[in-house]
Design an enzyme around this catalytic site. Structure first.
Site, PDB file in Angstrom:
ATOM      1  N   SER A  18       0.876  -1.114  -0.007  1.00 16.13           N
ATOM      2  CA  SER A  18      -0.024  -0.052   0.000  1.00 16.13           C
ATOM      3  C   SER A  18       0.944   1.360   0.005  1.00 16.13           C
ATOM      4  O   SER A  18       1.963   1.098   0.200  1.00 16.13           O
ATOM      5  CB  SER A  18      -0.880   0.078   1.252  1.00 16.13           C
ATOM      6  N   THR A  19       0.279   2.456  -0.620  1.00 14.51           N
ATOM      7  CA  THR A  19       1.109   3.406  -0.464  1.00 14.51           C
ATOM      8  C   THR A  19       1.705   3.764   1.050  1.00 14.51           C
ATOM      9  O   THR A  19       2.486   4.354   1.337  1.00 14.51           O
ATOM     10  CB  THR A  19       0.310   4.677  -0.888  1.00 14.51           C
ATOM     11  N   ASN A  20       0.640   3.251   1.955  1.00 15.72           N
ATOM     12  CA  ASN A  20       1.024   3.568   3.409  1.00 15.72           C
ATOM     13  C   ASN A  20       1.921   2.700   4.008  1.00 15.72           C
ATOM     14  O   ASN A  20       2.388   3.193   5.262  1.00 15.72           O
ATOM     15  CB  ASN A  20      -0.237   3.260   4.276  1.00 15.72           C
TER      16      ASN A  20
ATOM     17  N   SER B 154      29.559  45.837  -0.208  1.00 13.50           N
ATOM     18  CA  SER B 154      28.579  46.974  -0.191  1.00 13.50           C
ATOM     19  C   SER B 154      28.407  47.609  -1.729  1.00 13.50           C
ATOM     20  O   SER B 154      29.498  47.825  -2.375  1.00 13.50           O
ATOM     21  CB  SER B 154      28.750  48.059   0.716  1.00 13.50           C
ATOM     22  N   SER B 155      27.347  47.948  -2.275  1.00 11.06           N
ATOM     23  CA  SER B 155      27.148  48.748  -3.388  1.00 11.06           C
ATOM     24  C   SER B 155      27.372  50.569  -3.054  1.00 11.06           C
ATOM     25  O   SER B 155      27.406  51.110  -4.054  1.00 11.06           O
ATOM     26  CB  SER B 155      25.709  48.472  -3.994  1.00 11.06           C
TER      27      SER B 155
ATOM     28  N   LYS C 211      34.274  47.999   1.924  1.00  7.54           N
ATOM     29  CA  LYS C 211      33.747  47.039   2.832  1.00  7.54           C
ATOM     30  C   LYS C 211      33.758  45.329   2.224  1.00  7.54           C
ATOM     31  O   LYS C 211      33.294  45.293   1.273  1.00  7.54           O
ATOM     32  CB  LYS C 211      32.133  47.488   3.161  1.00  7.54           C
TER      33      LYS C 211
END
Length: 477
Positions: free
Chosen positions: A142-144, A320-321, A326
């Site tokens: 069973s799937t179970n 950092s942009s 940094k």
């Protein structure tokens, strides 16, 4: 012209299936019903492999008890082995999130393996008179019982990968511990100066924490070894033949190389998610450990001018942009994010496991998704963390030395030499005058340079070796 599709039917009627598809009608319905995450079963190759392992063990067990013919077994074995070897994975297409407690995933495996077996045996796809997805690939099942067992096997395969990468990471920390073994620094408790230690001891401690988390992961596998094949629908074993369950467990152990065993109570094993809860808890413990270490590394590397700055993390990208120069601690930050996700996934496992109703938990799919996602994130990120961060860490020796000479915390080491009252006065004066303890000791000529050098011996200062040479000389005087 040849037809582009073949006709298959199920409880709900007929459906056209592409001729080149190895899946069948129930998989096709699942593809229509569960377009949710866009992440199919094939996303985790070991999960696909797990289904083939379970179906192979079941077929061999059914043959052992005389229910399946050796001819059919031979065809199914070839199909399972092909999938275990990494073939046909593109046919495992059911979304990881699906209703029905995993029925669609189980049927996807049944249909694909049946059609592979047919084709390898010289038959046409869909010729289910020879090999049938339900009657043969799902015989006595069973799937179970199939679904949770397949998840157990997949998690075990994934855990091997997590443990391997975790061991390599722990080894990298211990290697740094050896490298930094003679570098004296101040330990800190509650963010305040405490007592001296070596940077090597700090990094060995990181490695040891990971060692302990690995041990918990390995021990937690024991919960996954128990499986419920033969339980079928709710644990009573309906449609399974006598002796099948025991044989299946034996074959699973042989194929996986893990000590798989049949659960003592199949009804309990079918309804309870306890194994998943326990294993997920070990993953959460690993995540908490890694996150604590990652945050410590970020703290130790703060700076370069206004932070702790005791260590340097490898510079991987501009930070950092807008702020020139940094560089951010991106790898520990990445590791933290993964750990946060793992901790959240553990909560998902707990809630879904709690809410299963009576003899079956319909929420197993989300449990499987949560745990496999955590495992996948770990075994993919750990080598990055190790190679692009830990292995490249360097120490700022001058910073460590400056902190040692100025820290009030070193005064604790002077207690056996100068006495508590005297060292308390020194600590107070050092803080009031913004001077270092050693600076005051030199001004007051409380110790000679040789005695200071002896005091700062890392081996004597950071391990319980008994009275220091200074103390012995003081006692003699």
């Amino acid at each position: 012209m040849y037809a582009q599709t073949r006709t298959e039917k199920d409880l709900l009627g007929e459906k056209q299936i592409p001729n080149d598809a190895y899946y069948g009608v129930q998989t096709a319905r699942a593809l229509e019903n569960f377009q949710v995450s866009g992440v199919p079963t094939k996303f985790y190759p070991d999960y696909v492999k797990a289904y083939a392992i379970v179906k192979l063990a079941a077929a061999r067990a059914n043959t052992d008890i005389g229910r399946m013919s050796k001819e059919k077994l031979a065809m199914i074995e070839k199909a399972c082995q092909a999938v275990m070897d990494g073939k046909y994975h593109d046919q495992f297409l059911v979304d990881l999130y699906n209703g029905g407690a995993g029925t669609s995933a189980n049927m996807n495996a049944n249909e694909v393996l049946a059609n592979i077996a047919l084709e390898l045996g010289g038959k046409k796809k869909g010729d289910y008179h020879t090999i049938e997805p339900h009657d043969d690939l799902n015989m006595g099942q069973s799937t179970n019982d199939v679904y949770p067992t397949a998840i157990h096997v997949a998690l075990l395969l994934h855990n091997d990968k997590v443990v391997k990468e975790a061991k390599d990471l722990a080894a990298a920390f211990h290697k740094k511990g050896d490298e930094f073994s003679k570098l004296l620094k101040m330990g800190r408790t509650e963010g305040q100066d405490a007592v001296p230690m070596t940077l090597g001891q700090e990094f060995h401690a990181f490695g040891s924490q990971i060692d302990a988390a690995i041990e918990a992961l390995v021990k937690s596998e024991a919960y996954l070894y128990e499986e419920n094949m033969g339980a079928t629908a709710i644990g009573t074993g309906i449609t399974a033949s006598p002796g099948y369950a025991e044989k299946c467990a034996q074959h699973l152990a042989k194929i996986t190389g893990k000590p798989m065993t049949l659960s003592k109570d199949l009804i309990a094993a079918t309804s309870s998610m306890q194994a998943f809860v326990m294993y997920s808890a070990a993953l959460k413990n690993f995540a908490v450990t890694l996150s604590k270490i990652s945050s410590d590394l970020i703290f130790l590397a703060t700076g370069p001018r206004t932070g702790i700055f005791e260590i340097n993390l490898p510079a991987l990208q501009p930070g950092s942009s807008i702020m020139p120069g940094k560089v951010n601690p991106v790898m520990p930050e990445l590791m933290n994010q993964i750990c946060y996700k793992a901790i959240g996934n553990d909560m998902t496992v707990a809630v879904a496991s709690r809410d299963g109703l009576l003899q079956l938990n319909a929420y197993e799919p989300v449990v499987a998704v949560a745990i496999m996602e955590t495992q996948g994130l770990f075994y993919k990120s750990l080598p990055l963390f190790r190679k692009q961060c830990i292995e490249g860490i360097t120490a700022n020796e001058k910073v460590l030395q400056t902190y040692m000479e100025r820290s009030v915390g070193i005064v604790t080491a002077l207690n056996p030499v100068l006495g508590y009252d005297k060292t308390t006065e020194l600590a107070k004066e050092a803080l009031e005058k913004n001077k270092g303890i050693l600076e005051l000791i030199r001004e007051k000529k409380l110790l000679t340079e040789q005695q200071i050098k002896d005091l700062l011996d890392p081996k004597k200062l950071t391990s319980p070796t008994g009275p220091t040479t200074i103390e012995k000389k003081q006692n003699l005087n």
